[in-house]
Design a protein around this motif. Structure first.
Motif, PDB file in Angstrom:
ATOM      1  N   GLN A  68       1.082  -1.002  -0.178  1.00  0.00           N
ATOM      2  CA  GLN A  68       0.020  -0.721   0.346  1.00  0.00           C
ATOM      3  C   GLN A  68       0.946   1.336   0.021  1.00  0.00           C
ATOM      4  N   ALA A  69       2.185   1.392   0.457  1.00  0.00           N
ATOM      5  CA  ALA A  69       3.469   2.528   0.525  1.00  0.00           C
ATOM      6  C   ALA A  69       3.689   2.416  -0.635  1.00  0.00           C
ATOM      7  N   LEU A  70       3.904   1.450  -1.470  1.00  0.00           N
ATOM      8  CA  LEU A  70       4.327   1.530  -2.459  1.00  0.00           C
ATOM      9  C   LEU A  70       2.805   2.238  -3.741  1.00  0.00           C
ATOM     10  N   LEU A  71       1.685   1.977  -3.776  1.00  0.00           N
ATOM     11  CA  LEU A  71       0.364   2.846  -4.360  1.00  0.00           C
ATOM     12  C   LEU A  71       0.764   4.511  -4.403  1.00  0.00           C
ATOM     13  N   LEU A  72       1.040   3.699  -2.975  1.00  0.00           N
ATOM     14  CA  LEU A  72       0.469   5.537  -2.524  1.00  0.00           C
ATOM     15  C   LEU A  72       1.727   6.579  -2.951  1.00  0.00           C
ATOM     16  N   SER A  73       3.101   5.894  -2.827  1.00  0.00           N
ATOM     17  CA  SER A  73       3.426   7.041  -3.690  1.00  0.00           C
ATOM     18  C   SER A  73       2.870   7.097  -5.214  1.00  0.00           C
ATOM     19  N   LEU A  74       3.204   5.956  -5.633  1.00  0.00           N
ATOM     20  CA  LEU A  74       2.710   6.264  -7.122  1.00  0.00           C
ATOM     21  C   LEU A  74       2.052   6.888  -7.339  1.00  0.00           C
ATOM     22  N   PHE A  75       0.169   6.708  -6.233  1.00  0.00           N
ATOM     23  CA  PHE A  75      -0.785   8.127  -6.220  1.00  0.00           C
ATOM     24  C   PHE A  75      -0.268   9.116  -6.418  1.00  0.00           C
ATOM     25  N   LEU A  76       0.739   9.476  -5.316  1.00  0.00           N
ATOM     26  CA  LEU A  76       0.886  10.742  -4.573  1.00  0.00           C
ATOM     27  C   LEU A  76       1.576  11.488  -6.144  1.00  0.00           C
ATOM     28  N   GLU A  77       3.087  10.724  -6.444  1.00  0.00           N
ATOM     29  CA  GLU A  77       3.470  10.888  -8.214  1.00  0.00           C
ATOM     30  C   GLU A  77       2.785  11.362  -9.264  1.00  0.00           C
ATOM     31  N   LYS A  78       1.348  10.371  -9.147  1.00  0.00           N
ATOM     32  CA  LYS A  78       0.321  10.848 -10.363  1.00  0.00           C
ATOM     33  C   LYS A  78      -1.247  12.136 -10.375  1.00  0.00           C
ATOM     34  N   SER A  79      -0.605  12.874  -8.772  1.00  0.00           N
ATOM     35  CA  SER A  79      -2.411  13.315  -8.349  1.00  0.00           C
ATOM     36  C   SER A  79      -1.987  14.720  -8.325  1.00  0.00           C
ATOM     37  N   SER A  80      -1.320  15.190 -10.128  1.00  0.00           N
ATOM     38  CA  SER A  80      -2.256  16.117 -10.218  1.00  0.00           C
ATOM     39  C   SER A  80      -2.667  15.726 -11.621  1.00  0.00           C
ATOM     40  N   GLU A 135      -4.921  -4.343  -2.919  1.00  0.00           N
ATOM     41  CA  GLU A 135      -4.328  -2.852  -1.922  1.00  0.00           C
ATOM     42  C   GLU A 135      -4.631  -1.829  -2.494  1.00  0.00           C
ATOM     43  N   VAL A 136      -4.907  -1.268  -3.258  1.00  0.00           N
ATOM     44  CA  VAL A 136      -5.682   0.224  -3.724  1.00  0.00           C
ATOM     45  C   VAL A 136      -7.269   0.461  -3.354  1.00  0.00           C
ATOM     46  N   ASP A 137      -8.073  -1.131  -3.047  1.00  0.00           N
ATOM     47  CA  ASP A 137      -9.115  -1.005  -2.545  1.00  0.00           C
ATOM     48  C   ASP A 137      -9.237  -0.946  -1.132  1.00  0.00           C
ATOM     49  N   ALA A 138      -7.503  -0.916  -0.366  1.00  0.00           N
ATOM     50  CA  ALA A 138      -7.394  -0.505   0.533  1.00  0.00           C
ATOM     51  C   ALA A 138      -7.169   0.866   1.031  1.00  0.00           C
ATOM     52  N   VAL A 155      -8.633   2.892  -1.261  1.00  0.00           N
ATOM     53  CA  VAL A 155     -10.192   3.666  -1.100  1.00  0.00           C
ATOM     54  C   VAL A 155     -10.493   3.888   0.088  1.00  0.00           C
ATOM     55  N   GLU A 156     -10.866   2.353   0.513  1.00  0.00           N
ATOM     56  CA  GLU A 156     -11.329   2.372   1.875  1.00  0.00           C
ATOM     57  C   GLU A 156     -10.963   3.274   2.850  1.00  0.00           C
ATOM     58  N   ARG A 157      -9.233   3.597   3.079  1.00  0.00           N
ATOM     59  CA  ARG A 157      -9.073   4.713   4.418  1.00  0.00           C
ATOM     60  C   ARG A 157      -9.064   5.858   3.251  1.00  0.00           C
ATOM     61  N   GLY A 158      -9.892   6.484   2.314  1.00  0.00           N
ATOM     62  CA  GLY A 158      -9.896   7.879   2.641  1.00  0.00           C
ATOM     63  C   GLY A 158      -9.042   8.604   1.617  1.00  0.00           C
ATOM     64  N   LEU A 159      -7.459   7.869   0.912  1.00  0.00           N
ATOM     65  CA  LEU A 159      -6.634   8.063   1.227  1.00  0.00           C
ATOM     66  C   LEU A 159      -6.174   8.318  -0.550  1.00  0.00           C
ATOM     67  N   VAL A 160      -7.617   7.358  -1.458  1.00  0.00           N
ATOM     68  CA  VAL A 160      -7.140   7.716  -2.933  1.00  0.00           C
ATOM     69  C   VAL A 160      -8.949   7.146  -3.109  1.00  0.00           C
ATOM     70  N   ARG A 161      -9.546   8.046  -4.324  1.00  0.00           N
ATOM     71  CA  ARG A 161     -10.774   7.710  -4.886  1.00  0.00           C
ATOM     72  C   ARG A 161     -11.382   7.243  -6.007  1.00  0.00           C
ATOM     73  N   ARG A 162     -11.404   6.088  -6.155  1.00  0.00           N
ATOM     74  CA  ARG A 162     -12.333   5.281  -7.347  1.00  0.00           C
ATOM     75  C   ARG A 162     -13.825   6.207  -7.785  1.00  0.00           C
ATOM     76  N   ARG A 163     -14.114   5.991  -9.426  1.00  0.00           N
ATOM     77  CA  ARG A 163     -14.894   6.361  -9.837  1.00  0.00           C
ATOM     78  C   ARG A 163     -15.489   5.493 -11.303  1.00  0.00           C
ATOM     79  N   LYS A 164     -16.035   5.201 -11.657  1.00  0.00           N
ATOM     80  CA  LYS A 164     -16.004   4.785 -12.772  1.00  0.00           C
ATOM     81  C   LYS A 164     -16.574   5.633 -14.378  1.00  0.00           C
ATOM     82  N   GLU A 165     -15.707   5.653 -14.846  1.00  0.00           N
ATOM     83  CA  GLU A 165     -15.883   6.559 -16.558  1.00  0.00           C
ATOM     84  C   GLU A 165     -16.764   6.000 -16.920  1.00  0.00           C
ATOM     85  N   SER A 166     -17.698   6.768 -18.174  1.00  0.00           N
ATOM     86  CA  SER A 166     -18.319   6.820 -19.443  1.00  0.00           C
ATOM     87  C   SER A 166     -18.044   5.697 -20.541  1.00  0.00           C
ATOM     88  N   ASP A 167     -16.832   5.242 -20.197  1.00  0.00           N
ATOM     89  CA  ASP A 167     -16.542   3.711 -21.096  1.00  0.00           C
ATOM     90  C   ASP A 167     -16.261   2.317 -20.306  1.00  0.00           C
TER      91      ASP A 167
END
Length: 573
Positions: free
Chosen positions: A72-84, A110-113, A115-127
Motif C-alpha cells: 500500500q505504501a508503494l501504491l500510495l507513493s505512485l498515486f502521489l507522483e500522479k496526483s496532478s 491493495e488499492v481497495d484498502a 480507497v476505504e481509508r479515503g486516501l484515494v478516490r475511485r470512479r467509473k468512467e463513461s466507457d
C-alpha cells in the motif's frame, strides 16, 4: 534516470540492476521525501527483485507513519507522483515504471484498502473503465508531513451533517460516485430527523439519478440559502447527456417521483408557474429539517449582509438641527456605547432594540446617511426590499416578512457587532392600517404591518426605516420609533457646501449663486455633477457657468411653481 544492467552468463534469475549512489543515501524524515525515493527506485528497478531490498527502509518509514502495508505504501507513493492527474488509470503505473501491467494488477486489492481509508478516490468512467485520483486534502496533508485521517461521518449533529454534505458537493469531481458518499452519510446518521424523514420518503427506492437530485435540492436550500433551483444547479453532477435529458423530461412532464411524492414543486414567480425552476415544498422542509435551525443555518454565510467596508466615505451636509440628531445617533451606535446603553435599558426592564425613522423629501440624503452610519459604526447592513417581500400569493408575504426578521435575529446572534436592518422606502408597509378590511389585499397589508409591529417590540438590534411620506404613517408605528429624524431640503449654506463637495473646482461665488437660484436637494446636485463630468469627458473641457446653469434648468421639472410636462408639446404655427 537510465537503468544499467550488468550482463551475466546466467542471464536471468538474478536482478543485478545498478542503483545510483545518491538513491541509497538517507532522506529527510518526511512522508514526501520517502515517497519520492520509493518512486525513484521503482522507476530504476522496474519493480524488479532489487526494488524490495533497496526500497525497504523508505517503505518502512511510510508504513510506520501511515499504518499500512508495504504494498500500500508503494501504491500510495505512485498515486502521489500522479496526483496532478485527475484520472489515474492502473495502466499508467505500468507505463511509468516500464513493467508488465500484470505486475500492477496484482496489487489491485491493495488499492481497495487505500480507497476505504479515503486516501484515494475511485470512479467509473463513461466507457465502463475504472480510474482513480488522490484528493487535494490528502496531497496537502502529505506536503505538511501529516498523516491524513478523514473525519468520521458517524454520529454528527444536524449542523455538522449538512456541513459534511456541503463538503462532499464541494469536493465533487466529474465521475465521482457522489450518491454513494451521500447515502453513506445518511446511513451513518440514521437518528437525525433528516435521515429519518429521508427513510420515510423511501429514498432508497429512488433511482440513483433522482436520489442525487434530492440531495442537490437539500444542499442548495440549507447550505446556499437557495430555494430556486434550475437545471444549471444540478446538471454538472450527471456526466451523461442522455441522463440530463431524461431528468429534464421527467421534471417538465411532472412525472418525477420527487414531484409525485410532494417533495419538490415548480417555483411560482409573480403568481405564474415557472416551468424551468423548482423548489422544495413546505411539506418537505417541515419533514426534513425539524432538528435544524433553518434561519441560523441560512444566515451562516451572511451572504445578504452588505459589509460596512463596502461603503465609500462620503461628506454629507445637513441643516443644524438634523446635524445634531445624526451626530447623537452616530455616537449611540458606536459598539461600546451601544452595548452599555442596551445593558442599562435591560436592567430597567425596557426594550433593548432601537428603531429609527428617517423621513423627508426624495434626494435629501436619508439612505446615504444610513450607509455612512454603517461605515462609521462598523456595522454591516441588511436591506429589506419591500417590493420583493410582498407577494400576490395570499400568506406568502407574511411568511416573507417573518423570515426576514428571523434571519436578522440570527445575524444579531452571530455577528460580533449587530448589523443594521434597513427598510428603505418603507411607505408601502408603514401606512395606516385598514379598519374592518374585507379585501384580501387589505387584509394582507394589515397582517404584514401587525408582524412588523410585533417584531419591533421584540427587536434586539437596530432597525432604520426611510420614508418620503409621514402623513400616512400609522400611529402605532410612530410610537415604536425611538428616533425620528426629519430630512428637510438643505439650507443655502448646506447647498453651497454640497455644490463645492460635488464639484471641487467650482468657485465659491458660482457655488453661492447656484445654491441661491436653484432649490435642489443633495441628490439633484449630484445628478448635475455627474452630467458635468460626462460633458467634461466628451468635450475635453470644463463646462462653462452658462452650461452649468443650463444643466440646472434641465434638472428642474417645474417652472414658476407649476409642474412641467414631460414629453413633446405641439405648437401651432
Amino acid at each position: 534516470m537510465r537503468m544499467v544492467r550488468k550482463s551475466t552468463q546466467n542471464q536471468s534469475k538474478t536482478d543485478t540492476t545498478e542503483i545510483p549512489e545518491n538513491l541509497l543515501t538517507p532522506v529527510e524524515p518526511t512522508l514526501v521525501a520517502n515517497m519520492e525515493r520509493v518512486v525513484e527506485l521503482a522507476e530504476i528497478t522496474h519493480l524488479g527483485e532489487t526494488f524490495n531490498s533497496k526500497a525497504q527502509p523508505y517503505l518502512a518509514y511510510i508504513t510506520d507513519r501511515m499504518s499500512i502495508t508495504e504494498k500500500q505504501a508503494l501504491l500510495l507513493s505512485l498515486f502521489l507522483e500522479k496526483s496532478s492527474d485527475r484520472r489515474i488509470m492502473i495502466s499508467d503505473f505500468s507505463s511509468m515504471l516500464r513493467c508488465r501491467t500484470i505486475r500492477i494488477i496484482s496489487l489491485i486489492s491493495e488499492v481497495d484498502a487505500l480507497v476505504e481509508r479515503g486516501l484515494v478516490r475511485r470512479r467509473k468512467e463513461s466507457d465502463g473503465s475504472t480510474s482513480y485520483r488522490m484528493p487535494t486534502a490528502v496531497v496537502t496533508a502529505f506536503k505538511d508531513n501529516k498523516v491524513y485521517t478523514p473525519e468520521s461521518t458517524k454520529g454528527l449533529s444536524a449542523e455538522k451533517f449538512f456541513d459534511t454534505m456541503a463538503k462532499i458537493f464541494d469536493d465533487y469531481e466529474s465521475g465521482d460516485n457522489i450518491v454513494q458518499s451521500l447515502d453513506m452519510l445518511v446511513e451513518n446518521n440514521a437518528a437525525l430527523e433528516f435521515c429519518l424523514a429521508a427513510k420515510s420518503l423511501s429514498l432508497n427506492k429512488l433511482s440513483n439519478e433522482e436520489r442525487l437530485l434530492f440531495y442537490v435540492f437539500c444542499n442548495r436550500f440549507v447550505n446556499d440559502d437557495d430555494n430556486i433551483i434550475d437545471e444549471n444547479d444540478w446538471e454538472d453532477y450527471f456526466e451523461s447527456n442522455s441522463i440530463r435529458r431524461f431528468l429534464r423530461g421527467k421534471l417538465k412532464r411532472q412525472t418525477s417521483v420527487l414531484q409525485r411524492e410532494g417533495i419538490i414543486e415548480n417555483y411560482n414567480s409573480d403568481g405564474m408557474v415557472d416551468s424551468k425552476h423548482f423548489k422544495l415544498t413546505d411539506k418537505a422542509k417541515n419533514m426534513l429539517f425539524k432538528d435544524l435551525d433553518i434561519g441560523q443555518q441560512q444566515t451562516k454565510n451572511q451572504k445578504e449582509l452588505l459589509k460596512h467596508t463596502s461603503f465609500a466615505e462620503k461628506s454629507l451636509f445637513y441643516n443644524p438641527h438634523e446635524q445634531s440628531q445624526i451626530e447623537q445617533l452616530s455616537e449611540l451606535l458606536m459598539p461600546e456605547k451601544f452595548a452599555s446603553v442596551q445593558q442599562r435599558l435591560e436592567e430597567n426592564g425596557m426594550r433593548k432594540g432601537f428603531a429609527c425613522l428617517f423621513y423627508g423629501s426624495p434626494g435629501t440624503g436619508k439612505t446615504e446617511t444610513v450607509y455612512q452610519l454603517a461605515r462609521r459604526t462598523q456595522r454591516d447592513l441588511m436591506v429589506i426590499d419591500v417590493s420583493q417581500i410582498k407577494s400576490c400569493w395570499v400568506g406568502e408575504s407574511e411568511k416573507n416578512i417573518k423570515a426576514a426578521f428571523d434571519r436578522y435575529r440570527n445575524y444579531v446572534k452571530q455577528c460580533e457587532c449587530a448589523p443594521i436592518l434597513l427598510f428603505n422606502e418603507a411607505d408601502a408597509v408603514l401606512g395606516i392600517r385598514q379598519e374592518g378590511a374585507q379585501r384580501a389585499v387589505d387584509k394582507m397589508e394589515n397582517s404584514i404591518q401587525n408582524i412588523i409591529l410585533q417584531e419591533m417590540e421584540q427587536l434586539d438590534g437596530i432597525m432604520i426605516a426611510t420614508t418620503n411620506l409621514t402623513q400616512n404613517l400609522d400611529k402605532a408605528f410612530e410610537r415604536r420609533f425611538i428616533y425620528k429624524i426629519g430630512f428637510s431640503r438643505p439650507s443655502l449654506e448646506a447647498k453651497r457646501s454640497i455644490w463645492q463637495s460635488m464639484i471641487p473646482s467650482l468657485a465659491t461665488p458660482l457655488a453661492e449663486q447656484l445654491a441661491a437660484e436653484y432649490d435642489f436637494s443633495g441628490g439633484q446636485i449630484e445628478n448635475i455633477a455627474r452630467k458635468r463630468t460626462v460633458a467634461l469627458i466628451l468635450n475635453g473641457e470644463e463646462p462653462s457657468s452658462e452650461q452649468l446653469h443650463s444643466m440646472c434648468r434641465a434638472e428642474q421639472l417645474s417652472e414658476n411653481g407649476k409642474r412641467r410636462k414631460i414629453g413633446f408639446v405641439n405648437k401651432r404655427i
